[in-house]
Motif scaffolding. Structure first.
Motif, PDB file in Angstrom:
ATOM      1  N   VAL A 126       2.519  -5.288  11.782  1.00 45.12           N
ATOM      2  CA  VAL A 126       3.078  -6.379  10.983  1.00 45.12           C
ATOM      3  C   VAL A 126       4.580  -6.146  10.820  1.00 45.12           C
ATOM      4  O   VAL A 126       5.053  -5.003  10.863  1.00 45.12           O
ATOM      5  N   ASP A 127       5.314  -7.224  10.662  1.00 48.31           N
ATOM      6  CA  ASP A 127       6.774  -7.092  10.537  1.00 48.31           C
ATOM      7  C   ASP A 127       7.304  -7.673   9.229  1.00 48.31           C
ATOM      8  O   ASP A 127       8.508  -7.692   8.996  1.00 48.31           O
ATOM      9  N   THR A 128       6.427  -8.164   8.371  1.00 50.40           N
ATOM     10  CA  THR A 128       6.847  -8.693   7.067  1.00 50.40           C
ATOM     11  C   THR A 128       5.911  -8.172   5.994  1.00 50.40           C
ATOM     12  O   THR A 128       4.759  -7.808   6.269  1.00 50.40           O
ATOM     13  N   GLY A 129       6.416  -8.158   4.748  1.00 44.62           N
ATOM     14  CA  GLY A 129       5.587  -7.755   3.626  1.00 44.62           C
ATOM     15  C   GLY A 129       5.549  -6.270   3.372  1.00 44.62           C
ATOM     16  O   GLY A 129       4.846  -5.805   2.469  1.00 44.62           O
ATOM     17  N   ILE A 130       6.300  -5.488   4.157  1.00 41.10           N
ATOM     18  CA  ILE A 130       6.341  -4.034   4.007  1.00 41.10           C
ATOM     19  C   ILE A 130       7.800  -3.590   4.095  1.00 41.10           C
ATOM     20  O   ILE A 130       8.574  -4.137   4.891  1.00 41.10           O
ATOM     21  N   ASN A 131       8.152  -2.595   3.318  1.00 41.06           N
ATOM     22  CA  ASN A 131       9.480  -2.002   3.377  1.00 41.06           C
ATOM     23  C   ASN A 131       9.386  -0.551   3.814  1.00 41.06           C
ATOM     24  O   ASN A 131       8.344   0.099   3.679  1.00 41.06           O
ATOM     25  N   GLU A 132      10.503  -0.061   4.341  1.00 42.08           N
ATOM     26  CA  GLU A 132      10.572   1.330   4.770  1.00 42.08           C
ATOM     27  C   GLU A 132      10.240   2.257   3.599  1.00 42.08           C
ATOM     28  O   GLU A 132      10.771   2.120   2.501  1.00 42.08           O
ATOM     29  N   GLY A 133       9.314   3.191   3.821  1.00 41.51           N
ATOM     30  CA  GLY A 133       8.949   4.154   2.789  1.00 41.51           C
ATOM     31  C   GLY A 133       7.805   3.736   1.904  1.00 41.51           C
ATOM     32  O   GLY A 133       7.379   4.523   1.036  1.00 41.51           O
ATOM     33  N   ASP A 134       7.278   2.515   2.058  1.00 40.72           N
ATOM     34  CA  ASP A 134       6.133   2.100   1.254  1.00 40.72           C
ATOM     35  C   ASP A 134       4.940   3.000   1.542  1.00 40.72           C
ATOM     36  O   ASP A 134       4.796   3.547   2.646  1.00 40.72           O
ATOM     37  N   LYS A 135       4.047   3.113   0.535  1.00 37.09           N
ATOM     38  CA  LYS A 135       2.907   4.029   0.643  1.00 37.09           C
ATOM     39  C   LYS A 135       1.627   3.219   0.843  1.00 37.09           C
ATOM     40  O   LYS A 135       1.157   2.538  -0.067  1.00 37.09           O
ATOM     41  N   LEU A 136       1.080   3.320   2.045  1.00 33.99           N
ATOM     42  CA  LEU A 136      -0.154   2.621   2.392  1.00 33.99           C
ATOM     43  C   LEU A 136      -1.344   3.527   2.088  1.00 33.99           C
ATOM     44  O   LEU A 136      -1.382   4.681   2.528  1.00 33.99           O
ATOM     45  N   ILE A 137      -2.319   3.004   1.362  1.00 40.54           N
ATOM     46  CA  ILE A 137      -3.530   3.780   1.068  1.00 40.54           C
ATOM     47  C   ILE A 137      -4.468   3.689   2.272  1.00 40.54           C
ATOM     48  O   ILE A 137      -4.843   2.596   2.709  1.00 40.54           O
ATOM     49  N   VAL A 138      -4.834   4.840   2.814  1.00 42.84           N
ATOM     50  CA  VAL A 138      -5.690   4.880   4.001  1.00 42.84           C
ATOM     51  C   VAL A 138      -7.069   5.436   3.705  1.00 42.84           C
ATOM     52  O   VAL A 138      -7.964   5.360   4.553  1.00 42.84           O
ATOM     53  N   ASP A 139      -7.267   5.996   2.540  1.00 38.70           N
ATOM     54  CA  ASP A 139      -8.580   6.524   2.190  1.00 38.70           C
ATOM     55  C   ASP A 139      -8.716   6.551   0.670  1.00 38.70           C
ATOM     56  O   ASP A 139      -7.755   6.839  -0.037  1.00 38.70           O
ATOM     57  N   GLY A 140      -9.898   6.251   0.186  1.00 40.90           N
ATOM     58  CA  GLY A 140     -10.148   6.281  -1.247  1.00 40.90           C
ATOM     59  C   GLY A 140      -9.868   4.978  -1.951  1.00 40.90           C
ATOM     60  O   GLY A 140      -9.981   4.898  -3.174  1.00 40.90           O
ATOM     61  N   PHE A 141      -9.516   3.922  -1.203  1.00 39.09           N
ATOM     62  CA  PHE A 141      -9.160   2.654  -1.847  1.00 39.09           C
ATOM     63  C   PHE A 141     -10.363   1.732  -2.056  1.00 39.09           C
ATOM     64  O   PHE A 141     -10.267   0.731  -2.746  1.00 39.09           O
ATOM     65  N   GLN A 142     -11.493   2.082  -1.457  1.00 41.51           N
ATOM     66  CA  GLN A 142     -12.624   1.163  -1.487  1.00 41.51           C
ATOM     67  C   GLN A 142     -13.141   0.906  -2.902  1.00 41.51           C
ATOM     68  O   GLN A 142     -13.690  -0.157  -3.185  1.00 41.51           O
ATOM     69  N   TRP A 143     -13.003   1.895  -3.779  1.00 41.60           N
ATOM     70  CA  TRP A 143     -13.582   1.749  -5.119  1.00 41.60           C
ATOM     71  C   TRP A 143     -12.495   1.657  -6.204  1.00 41.60           C
ATOM     72  O   TRP A 143     -12.777   1.841  -7.381  1.00 41.60           O
ATOM     73  N   ILE A 144     -11.252   1.373  -5.810  1.00 36.78           N
ATOM     74  CA  ILE A 144     -10.144   1.310  -6.770  1.00 36.78           C
ATOM     75  C   ILE A 144      -9.624  -0.117  -6.846  1.00 36.78           C
ATOM     76  O   ILE A 144      -9.286  -0.721  -5.824  1.00 36.78           O
ATOM     77  N   ALA A 145      -9.531  -0.630  -8.052  1.00 33.76           N
ATOM     78  CA  ALA A 145      -9.056  -1.997  -8.253  1.00 33.76           C
ATOM     79  C   ALA A 145      -7.544  -2.016  -8.390  1.00 33.76           C
ATOM     80  O   ALA A 145      -6.905  -0.980  -8.636  1.00 33.76           O
ATOM     81  N   ASP A 146      -6.965  -3.199  -8.203  1.00 40.22           N
ATOM     82  CA  ASP A 146      -5.522  -3.347  -8.391  1.00 40.22           C
ATOM     83  C   ASP A 146      -5.129  -2.950  -9.816  1.00 40.22           C
ATOM     84  O   ASP A 146      -5.836  -3.247 -10.786  1.00 40.22           O
ATOM     85  N   GLY A 147      -3.982  -2.282  -9.929  1.00 40.43           N
ATOM     86  CA  GLY A 147      -3.482  -1.861 -11.223  1.00 40.43           C
ATOM     87  C   GLY A 147      -3.963  -0.501 -11.663  1.00 40.43           C
ATOM     88  O   GLY A 147      -3.452   0.049 -12.655  1.00 40.43           O
ATOM     89  N   ALA A 148      -4.933   0.080 -10.945  1.00 38.86           N
ATOM     90  CA  ALA A 148      -5.439   1.394 -11.331  1.00 38.86           C
ATOM     91  C   ALA A 148      -4.395   2.462 -11.024  1.00 38.86           C
ATOM     92  O   ALA A 148      -3.670   2.386 -10.025  1.00 38.86           O
ATOM     93  N   ALA A 149      -4.325   3.475 -11.862  1.00 42.05           N
ATOM     94  CA  ALA A 149      -3.412   4.595 -11.645  1.00 42.05           C
ATOM     95  C   ALA A 149      -4.027   5.549 -10.626  1.00 42.05           C
ATOM     96  O   ALA A 149      -5.217   5.872 -10.690  1.00 42.05           O
TER      97      ALA A 149
END
Length: 394
Positions: A346-369
């Protein structure tokens, strides 16, 4: 009341007080905040990546020939071994040729007879030319010239008959037109063959090189053309690099090249066809085999999202979860995404250095710490945390 009796009365009150204090402490501990959940993340970095397509395909022989006789006769020999390779010009079948040899001898005799009449006719023309108006008429001279022309025509006719007889005799030996692999013979010695019969004697297939017919959707074709027009895609799709995965899941060790593609989309399937050519020196790929081809169309700059980290919602939009600067989870949607190997590009919607979750996100809702743990995703799709990767193997 003595002191001993007073002590006995106050002891249960002390024990009850201690019990209440213990319950109060347990309730306070249960209401304490949970620690942030650890999640594996990949740091986003923009770079040029290959744009790939994985397409279904089927192997097709480079050349195919159904062998049929061009003259009639009895099969005298079947020379080749079924299923073996033959070279161009190798003898496959021998048809009984005695009648064709006799026809050739007759044609030779007819030519000799025709050629023998030419000198006499030529001499008559010379003689009558000298005697015209002095013992011979003009008509006799003209007739002599006509006779000479007929004699020469008879020679040419005899030559043509001889050539035809030679061709028919040569047709009694049926040879391979190109390097190929033979099929099962449909006739045996003693069978009668007829010229241009419906049933083929055998089928020849050239397997090296070999064609792979691939199918692509018209939607992807439009996306590809849009990327080229916008200048995002670098490279020439007509020189696309192609690699195969065989039916058993193994990778084919040869790289293919684009041979042609149809200029029309199928009205029934909405797809168009691509034909690729691969070297096949060991005949490992056979006609009819199903394969999957990974086609590298060019290079495009963007961010890689591993497929394990991305999902599609009910509307078909691609989504992935990221860690914000406050270490909170957020979901982002991506309208345009290209396939790059086992990833989305993808070339939009992401900035350099952003942190993409690749594991453990299946059971975490938005806003969770969360507690981000840097990791990498291997080609096999497995997540390896950075700290684990640094540890020496046992």
């Amino acid at each position: 009341m003595n002191r001993r009796s007073l002590l006995l009365l106050t002891l249960p009150l002390v024990i009850a007080g201690c019990s209440d204090a213990g319950n109060s402490t347990g309730q306070a501990g249960s209401t304490a905040e949970k620690p942030p959940s650890p999640v594996s993340i990949v740091i986003m970095k923009k770079q040029e990546q290959p744009i790939t397509r994985v397409l279904p395909g089927r192997a097709v022989a480079f050349q195919t020939a159904e062998v049929r006789p061009q003259v009639a006769g009895m099969i005298k020999q079947v020379v080749f071994n079924e299923g073996n390779e033959v070279k161009a010009g190798d003898l496959l079948y021998k048809i009984e040729d005695s009648s064709y040899a006799a026809s050739l001898a007759e044609a030779n005799a007819s030519l000799a007879k025709a050629e023998a009449s030419v000198p006499n006719a030529q001499a008559n023309v010379v003689r009558y030319e000298k005697l015209v108006n002095s013992g011979a008429t003009q008509i006799e001279f003209d007739n002599a010239k006509v006779t000479l022309l007929q004699a020469k025509a008879d020679v040419e006719q005899a030559k043509a008959a001889l050539q035809s007889a030679q061709i028919n005799l040569s047709y009694t030996e049926i040879r391979a037109p190109f390097d190929s692999v033979t099929d099962i013979s449909k006739v045996d010695v003693g069978n009668i063959a007829t010229a241009n019969q419906t049933t083929a004697l055998t089928t020849l297939r050239q397997l090296d090189p070999i064609y792979i017919d691939l199918t692509e959707s018209s939607t992807n074709l439009l996306e590809l053309r849009a990327a080229i027009a916008a200048g995002r895609l670098k490279g020439n799709p007509d020189q696309a690099d192609m690699r195969l995965k065989l039916e058993d899941g193994t990778d084919y060790n040869k790289t293919g090249r684009l041979d042609m593609s149809e200029l029309a989309v199928s009205e029934t399937t909405g797809t168009y066809q691509i034909r690729a050519q691969f070297d096949n020196p060991d005949n490992l790929i056979l006609p009819g085999m199903y394969v999957r081809a990974t086609v590298t169309l060019g290079m495009e700059s963007g961010y890689l999202l591993p497929q394990r980290a991305a999902t599609r919602n009910a509307r078909g939009e691609l989504s992935a979860k990221f860690v914000t600067a406050e270490n909170k989870v957020e979901t982002r949607l991506f309208q345009n995404a290209q396939v790059s190997g086992n990833n989305w590009l993808v070339d939009t919607g992401i900035n350099e250095g952003d942190k993409l979750i690749v594991d453990g996100f299946q059971w975490i809702a938005d806003g969770a710490a969360v507690k981000p743990v840097e990791a990498t995703v291997g080609e096999d799709g497995l997540v390896v945390e950075a700290d684990a990767a640094k540890q020496p193997t046992q």
